[in-house]
Enzyme design. Structure first.
Site, mmCIF file in Angstrom:
data_model
loop_
_atom_site.group_PDB
_atom_site.id
_atom_site.type_symbol
_atom_site.label_atom_id
_atom_site.label_comp_id
_atom_site.label_asym_id
_atom_site.label_seq_id
_atom_site.Cartn_x
_atom_site.Cartn_y
_atom_site.Cartn_z
ATOM 1 N N ASP A 1 0.798 -1.230 0.000
ATOM 2 C CA ASP A 1 0.000 0.000 0.000
ATOM 3 C C ASP A 1 0.830 1.280 0.000
ATOM 4 O O ASP A 1 1.993 1.296 0.412
ATOM 5 C CB ASP A 1 -0.962 0.011 1.189
ATOM 6 N N GLU B 1 -0.805 -2.017 5.080
ATOM 7 C CA GLU B 1 0.142 -2.049 6.208
ATOM 8 C C GLU B 1 0.076 -0.741 6.985
ATOM 9 O O GLU B 1 0.117 -0.748 8.209
ATOM 10 C CB GLU B 1 1.576 -2.286 5.695
HETATM 11 ZN ZN LIG Z 1 4.997 3.740 6.253
HETATM 12 ZN ZN LIG Z 2 6.446 1.055 5.404
#
Ligand SMILES: [Zn+2]
Ligand SMILES: [Zn+2]
Length: 391
Positions: free
Chosen positions: A78, A135
Site C-alpha cells: 500500500d 500495512e
Molecule cells: Zn509507512
Molecule cells: Zn512502510
C-alpha cells in the site's frame, strides 16, 4: 546468480518498481497492484496464486522437493495519502497518493525473489510469498489472518523487511526481541459550557482544561513508567468549537502512544484515564477517553534472527550485517503475524541521501532491490535446505 542473471533481474525489478511507483494505491484499494503481482507470480510458474486474501492480499505458493516445512516471505503493497513532490519520470500519476514508504520497492523485491526461486529452485519444501494490503493502517495483516491465512496457506516461520533511509545501501540490520513499537491512538473529549469570551465565570469552558490535560499527560512517561521502559506519549491535535470571542464548550485532544510491552501500553492507558478524569474534575468539565490499539509491538524471535544473520552474511557480507542499536518507535503491521508463528523483521539500507519515510520527496532506492531479493531467496534456501546439500 551469475552477473548476467543479476543484471537481468535488477532491470526487471526496477521496471516493476517504477510502474508500481507511478500507480500508488491506498490500503485495501490495491486492486491494480494486486493484479500486477498475481499476473507476475503466474507468469513465473508458481504452483498456486491466491487473490483477494483479506481484501486485496495475494499469496503465491512455490513447492520444490518433498520437504514438509514451509516458510513465508512477506511484502506490503500500500501507498500513503501524500502528494508526491519528486521529479522522477515515474513519479505518482495519482495526485494525493504516493509510495512514500517504499512498499513499491518491497513488492518488487519479493517478486524478484519469487522469480529467482521459481527458476532456480535450490530449496526443499514450500515458500509462501505474502503480499499484504493496508500495512500503513495496521489492518491488512489482520484481514489476511481473519480470511484464513494460517489455515489455507500454513507456514512455520515468517520473514519481512523494510528499507531504512540513512542506512547505506548494502547494509543490513536487525535485532532480537523488540524491534518496533506498539502504536496506540487516543482521543480525549472534554465537555463543558462555553459562552461569551468576556464572561468565563458563567460557564465551564474547555480550552484551559484541555491545555492543562496536555501538560499533565507529559508526566506519564516521565513519572509513571520505569526509566527502563521505552515509551512515547504524543499529543498531536487539540480541536475546540470556540471562536475568537466565544469560549469553547467542547475540546478534543488527539494523539498517539508508543511502547514495546503490553504491560506498558496498559499502564499508559490507565494513567491517561486517571489524569484526564482528575484534570477535567478540577476544571468542572466532563471527560471521555477513547483509547485504541492500532499496532502491537514487533518481537523478533532470537533463533530466527540468527538465521536472518546467516542469510544476510551471504548476501550483504558479514561486515555489512549489524545489530540495530535501539528498538524503533515506529510500528509495523508485520507484528500481527507473530501471534501465530515466530518471525524476524529486518532493515536494509536505502542510502544516506534518502529522504525520510513518509516525506513527499521520498523515493525507494533501486540500488537496494537486488539486496532485498537476494536476502529473501537466501533465507528461503537456508531454511528449506536441500537434504543432499549436506546440511
Ligand atoms: Zn509507512
Ligand atoms: Zn512502510
Amino acid at each position: 546468480m551469475t552477473n548476467v542473471d543479476v543484471e537481468r533481474l535488477v532491470a526487471e525489478m526496477t521496471a516493476w518498481r517504477r510502474d508500481l511507483h507511478a500507480h500508488p494505491e491506498f490500503g485495501f484499494e490495491e486492486k491494480r497492484t494486486a493484479a500486477f503481482v498475481a499476473a507476475k507470480l503466474r507468469a513465473f510458474g508458481l504452483d498456486e496464486v491466491a487473490e483477494n486474501v483479506g481484501g486485496t492480499g495475494v499469496v503465491g505458493t512455490l513447492r520444490r522437493g518433498a520437504g514438509n516445512r514451509a516458510i513465508a516471505l512477506r511484502a506490503d503493497m500500500d501507498a500513503l495519502r501524500i502528494t508526491e513532490q519528486g521529479t522522477a519520470a515515474y513519479c505518482s500519476t495519482r495526485p494525493g497518493t504516493m509510495h512514500a514508504c517504499g512498499h513499491d520497492g518491497h513488492t518488487a523485491m519479493l517478486l524478484g525473489a519469487a522469480k529467482f526461486l521459481a527458476e532456480e529452485g535450490g530449496f526443499d519444501g514450500t515458500v509462501r510469498f505474502i503480499f499484504q494490503p493496508a500495512e500503513e493502517w495496521g489492518k491488512g495483516a489482520q484481514a489476511m489472518l481473519a480470511d484464513g491465512l494460517m489455515e489455507r496457506f500454513a507456514f512455520d516461520e515468517i520473514y519481512g523487511l523494510h528499507n531504512m533511509p540513512g542506512l547505506p545501501v548494502g547494509k543490513f540490520e536487525t535485532r532480537p526481541g523488540a524491534i518496533m513499537s506498539a502504536e496506540d491512538n487516543f482521543e480525549i473529549t472534554l465537555r463543558g459550557v462555553g459562552g461569551h469570551a468576556a464572561r468565563p465565570h458563567a460557564g465551564n469552558e474547555t480550552l484551559v482544561a484541555a491545555c492543562a490535560t496536555v501538560v499533565n499527560l507529559q508526566t506519564i512517561v516521565s513519572r509513571r513508567l520505569s526509566p527502563a521502559d521505552i515509551a512515547v506519549v504524543s499529543v498531536t491535535e487539540v480541536i475546540t468549537d470556540g471562536t475568537r470571542n466565544a469560549l469553547p464548550g467542547l475540546a478534543r485532544i488527539l494523539g498517539d502512544a508508543r511502547s514495546f510491552r503490553p504491560e506498558v501500553s496498559a499502564r499508559i492507558e490507565e494513567q491517561m484515564r486517571t489524569i484526564a478524569k482528575g484534570t477535567a474534575d478540577a476544571y468542572g468539565c466532563a471527560v471521555e477517553v477513547n483509547y485504541t490499539r492500532e499496532f502491537v509491538p514487533l518481537q523478533n524471535d532470537p533463533a530466527l534472527v540468527d538465521h536472518a544473520f546467516s542469510a544476510a552474511g551471504v548476501v550483504f557480507g558479514a561486515e555489512n550485517v549489524g545489530v540495530a542499536a535501539e528498538p524503533m518507535t515506529g510500528s509495523e503491521d508485520f507484528a500481527r503475524f507473530l501471534a501465530h508463528v515466530p518471525g524476524c523483521f529486518v532493515f536494509i539500507g536505502n542510502g544516506t541521501q534518502s529522504a525520510p519515510l513518509h516525506n513527499p520527496t521520498y523515493d525507494f532506492n533501486d540500488d537496494a532491490l537486488i539486496f532485498g531479493a537476494r536476502f529473501h531467496a537466501e533465507i528461503a534456501r537456508q531454511r528449506l535446505a536441500v537434504p543432499d546439500a549436506g546440511q
